[in-house]
Design a protein around this motif. Structure first.
Motif, PDB file in Angstrom:
ATOM      1  N   GLU A  72       0.842  -1.358  -0.094  1.00 50.80           N
ATOM      2  CA  GLU A  72      -0.111  -0.125   0.179  1.00 50.80           C
ATOM      3  C   GLU A  72       0.851   1.110   0.004  1.00 50.80           C
ATOM      4  O   GLU A  72       0.418   2.241  -0.583  1.00 50.80           O
ATOM      5  CB  GLU A  72      -1.060   0.057   1.236  1.00 50.80           C
ATOM      6  CG  GLU A  72      -1.676  -1.256   1.242  1.00 50.80           C
ATOM      7  CD  GLU A  72      -3.034  -1.151  -0.059  1.00 50.80           C
ATOM      8  OE1 GLU A  72      -3.971  -0.228   0.271  1.00 50.80           O
ATOM      9  OE2 GLU A  72      -2.693  -1.553  -0.935  1.00 50.80           O
ATOM     10  N   ARG A  73       1.917   1.375   0.725  1.00 52.48           N
ATOM     11  CA  ARG A  73       2.984   2.465   0.876  1.00 52.48           C
ATOM     12  C   ARG A  73       3.444   2.607  -0.868  1.00 52.48           C
ATOM     13  O   ARG A  73       3.608   3.709  -0.807  1.00 52.48           O
ATOM     14  CB  ARG A  73       3.960   2.074   1.719  1.00 52.48           C
ATOM     15  CG  ARG A  73       4.815   3.440   2.409  1.00 52.48           C
ATOM     16  CD  ARG A  73       5.504   3.137   3.579  1.00 52.48           C
ATOM     17  NE  ARG A  73       4.720   2.627   4.615  1.00 52.48           N
ATOM     18  CZ  ARG A  73       4.958   1.331   5.240  1.00 52.48           C
ATOM     19  NH1 ARG A  73       5.635   0.287   4.606  1.00 52.48           N
ATOM     20  NH2 ARG A  73       4.184   1.192   6.335  1.00 52.48           N
ATOM     21  N   GLU A  74       3.865   1.637  -1.285  1.00 47.84           N
ATOM     22  CA  GLU A  74       4.476   1.650  -2.594  1.00 47.84           C
ATOM     23  C   GLU A  74       3.605   2.031  -3.490  1.00 47.84           C
ATOM     24  O   GLU A  74       3.925   2.679  -4.580  1.00 47.84           O
ATOM     25  CB  GLU A  74       5.017   0.206  -2.986  1.00 47.84           C
ATOM     26  CG  GLU A  74       6.192   0.005  -2.139  1.00 47.84           C
ATOM     27  CD  GLU A  74       6.495  -1.719  -2.369  1.00 47.84           C
ATOM     28  OE1 GLU A  74       5.673  -2.126  -3.262  1.00 47.84           O
ATOM     29  OE2 GLU A  74       7.561  -2.115  -1.947  1.00 47.84           O
ATOM     30  N   ARG A  75       2.256   2.017  -3.292  1.00 48.00           N
ATOM     31  CA  ARG A  75       1.268   2.425  -4.221  1.00 48.00           C
ATOM     32  C   ARG A  75       1.068   3.922  -4.054  1.00 48.00           C
ATOM     33  O   ARG A  75       0.370   4.716  -4.757  1.00 48.00           O
ATOM     34  CB  ARG A  75      -0.088   1.677  -4.209  1.00 48.00           C
ATOM     35  CG  ARG A  75       0.060   0.182  -4.625  1.00 48.00           C
ATOM     36  CD  ARG A  75      -1.426  -0.376  -4.474  1.00 48.00           C
ATOM     37  NE  ARG A  75      -1.424  -1.834  -5.016  1.00 48.00           N
ATOM     38  CZ  ARG A  75      -1.723  -2.708  -4.015  1.00 48.00           C
ATOM     39  NH1 ARG A  75      -1.911  -2.624  -2.762  1.00 48.00           N
ATOM     40  NH2 ARG A  75      -1.410  -4.132  -4.315  1.00 48.00           N
ATOM     41  N   GLY A  76       1.484   4.674  -2.995  1.00 48.53           N
ATOM     42  CA  GLY A  76       1.410   6.031  -2.797  1.00 48.53           C
ATOM     43  C   GLY A  76       0.474   6.454  -1.802  1.00 48.53           C
ATOM     44  O   GLY A  76       0.374   7.838  -1.612  1.00 48.53           O
ATOM     45  N   TYR A  77       0.065   5.540  -1.166  1.00 43.22           N
ATOM     46  CA  TYR A  77      -0.953   5.805  -0.177  1.00 43.22           C
ATOM     47  C   TYR A  77      -0.379   6.481   1.232  1.00 43.22           C
ATOM     48  O   TYR A  77       0.780   6.080   1.443  1.00 43.22           O
ATOM     49  CB  TYR A  77      -1.747   4.697   0.344  1.00 43.22           C
ATOM     50  CG  TYR A  77      -2.781   4.162  -0.796  1.00 43.22           C
ATOM     51  CD1 TYR A  77      -3.977   4.970  -1.139  1.00 43.22           C
ATOM     52  CD2 TYR A  77      -2.693   2.912  -1.563  1.00 43.22           C
ATOM     53  CE1 TYR A  77      -4.718   4.706  -2.061  1.00 43.22           C
ATOM     54  CE2 TYR A  77      -3.549   2.544  -2.351  1.00 43.22           C
ATOM     55  CZ  TYR A  77      -4.687   3.387  -2.548  1.00 43.22           C
ATOM     56  OH  TYR A  77      -5.394   3.044  -3.646  1.00 43.22           O
ATOM     57  N   SER A  78      -0.977   7.470   1.826  1.00 45.97           N
ATOM     58  CA  SER A  78      -0.211   7.894   3.266  1.00 45.97           C
ATOM     59  C   SER A  78      -0.182   6.733   4.066  1.00 45.97           C
ATOM     60  O   SER A  78      -0.965   5.961   4.344  1.00 45.97           O
ATOM     61  CB  SER A  78      -0.996   9.119   3.389  1.00 45.97           C
ATOM     62  OG  SER A  78      -2.284   8.937   3.786  1.00 45.97           O
TER      63      SER A  78
END
Length: 536
Positions: free
Chosen positions: A120-126
């Motif tokens: 999720e972090r790699e997808r750009g979510y905060s």
């Protein structure tokens, strides 16, 4: 007692679960555990039977239910506020089920949850969003632990583990706030963008009361009283588009004291708009939306586009004339009015009626953000672009219709880049800190709850309320004086009246400061000039 059972070249361990019911010791993968000796099998069987007697035993087969099946059952059993149910559904459908739906509950391990968070972090979510979704996952699996389906909760985050990166990794952008003058200037711009005074009154109300967006949209006329506003309900916008009437967040029912000038602003607004009950709730709300969906296509007779073609102007210009927007040239206005008379165009049906309520996204994107930043947001295929304005009257009237950027004479500079409608609530709380408002009164006004001992033994008094009202009035007068120094008049009728009254009280009109910024560089101060002479 447990016993060992010979199975070819190994022993399996058997233990009593209940009268007439026996279980087999299994390994972590769920397969039957194979023991080399009889003694080892008996010891493992006795250990499991001891767990049964102690009440800590968990049926290994129970954890074979998939996360998707359990999550569906779990969600159906919840009975929470509509907003909470909507958030849980969104978390599950958009972020948790795509990763865990087909996995058995017993197969979900801590490293799997950590790996999902990394994705999720790699997808750009905060980080804050990932933390929220992980909290929902933890809640679902905690109930599975309580039901005995799994032994431990794999979503539990162990303290003191992971990368030592300080606080920078989870640091979110600082919330942007503004001062009373910033609230006034943004409210004025929003009213100019909408072509009416409603947005001016609403944003000033938000900035000087700290009310939430849903509470402003759901403010019913019966709760607007002389010297106070009562927060009893809010309108929460669901994903379906329905506006759900529900109690305020965390049951924060409260009465908010309002200064005399703010009460008059509200009273004048009600007298001017004469609101009627909405069709969706049957209740009379203080504010309504800007415009409804266009129904011209199904209505017989001349259409708006027919008037535009006959007058040789854009449909936006025709709308400006119909709405009485300031800034339309007199010859253009006369040409449009003649076309309307010639064609017999009549505004009617749903197209001429304002929408029952504001929509959060539309308001924030096309009214509040351009007012605060001076820029329209990106909307494919168009990139983000400055709001084109006509320099007169000050602070500039947004140019509309075809070729607006070519006709514009200036553009607005930023007042508070990054500010959101909810940021006005933060701004009001910050202002109360600056004014030295007692925390007990500030919490009551914001609808917050403080469970500390100090709060239990501290109470709001009439003198506290009176001092805060006086302080807010002083801040408003200072903001009006600063706005008056920029220009003595405003195209927004409600503000123009306030400026004229203020000027008379001060004994004359002050000298007007320059209306234009010498450069188009961004300025994030609420006292900055509204316009830049360079144009959009």
């Amino acid at each position: 007692m447990g016993y060992a059972e010979k199975r070819g070249n190994y022993f399996r361990a058997r233990y009593k679960i209940a009268p007439g019911r026996y279980g087999t010791v299994r390994d972590p993968s769920g397969a039957t555990a194979k023991f080399r000796t009889k003694r080892e099998a008996e010891k493992a069987a006795n250990d499991e039977e001891a767990k049964v007697r102690a009440g800590t035993w968990r049926d290994p087969s129970a954890g074979q239910i998939t996360f998707g099946a359990y999550a569906s059952r779990w969600y159906a059993a919840q009975d929470l506020a509509a907003s909470t149910m909507q958030n849980y559904r969104r978390h599950l459908e958009e972020h948790l089920l795509p990763e865990f739906e087909g996995r058995a509950l017993s197969e979900i391990l801590g490293p799997d949850v950590d790996a999902w968070a990394r994705k999720e972090r790699e997808r750009g979510y905060s980080e804050s969003s990932i933390k929220t979704w992980r909290g929902t996952l933890h809640l679902v699996l905690a109930d599975a632990v309580e039901e005995g389906l799994i032994g431990t909760n794999p979503a539990t985050k162990r303290r003191g583990r992971g990368k030592r990166a300080g606080r920078s990794r989870n640091r979110a952008p600082e919330k942007v706030v503004t001062d009373p003058l910033g609230v006034l200037l943004i409210a004025e711009r929003a009213a100019l963008l909408s072509g009416r005074d409603d947005e001016f009154v609403a944003l000033v109300l938000m900035g000087f009361t700290g009310m939430r967006w849903g509470e402003i949209v759901g403010l019913e006329t019966e709760y607007a009283r002389l010297g106070s506003l009562r927060v009893e309900w809010q309108l929460y916008e669901l994903d379906t588009g329905e506006l759900h009437r529900c109690p305020p967040k965390d049951d924060s029912y409260r009465t908010i004291d309002t200064p005399t000038w703010l009460s008059k602003l509200v009273t004048d607004h009600l007298a001017r708009t004469a609101p009627t009950p909405c069709g969706c709730h049957g209740r009379t709300y203080m504010f309504h939306g800007l415009s409804a969906s266009n129904g011209d296509a199904t209505r017989p007779g001349a259409k708006l586009v027919d008037v535009a073609r006959r007058a040789k102007v854009s449909t936006g210009t025709v709308s400006n004339v119909l709405n009485g927007t300031v800034g339309v040239a007199e010859d253009t206005r006369a040409r449009v009015e003649k076309a309307i008379a010639d064609l017999g165009y009549v505004r009617g049906g749903a197209a001429s009626q304002p929408a029952a309520h504001w929509r959060r996204t539309g308001f924030a994107t096309w009214l509040f953000q351009p007012a605060a930043t001076g820029w329209y947001p990106k909307k494919a295929p168009q990139p983000a672009r400055p709001v084109p304005v006509l320099a007169e009257p000050w602070p500039g009237v947004p140019a509309r219709g075809r070729g607006a950027h070519g006709r514009a004479e200036a553009c607005w500079v930023p007042i508070a880049s990054g500010l959101t409608p909810h940021g006005l609530r933060h701004s009001h709380r910050t202002l109360m800190e600056e004014l030295g408002t007692p925390p007990v009164l500030a919490d009551e006004r914001m609808g917050h709850t403080d469970g500390s001992v100090q709060r239990r033994y501290t109470h709001v008094t009439a003198d506290m309320r009176a001092r805060l009202v006086e302080d807010l009035t002083r801040c408003w007068d200072a903001a009006l004086d600063a706005r008056l120094a920029m220009s003595p008049r405003s195209p927004v009728a409600a503000l123009d009246e306030l400026l004229q009254v203020r000027a008379r009280r001060k004994g004359g009109v002050p000298k007007i400061v320059s209306q234009f910024s010498p450069t188009a560089g961004p300025q994030d101060k609420s006292g900055a000039a509204h316009l830049t002479a360079d144009g959009p």
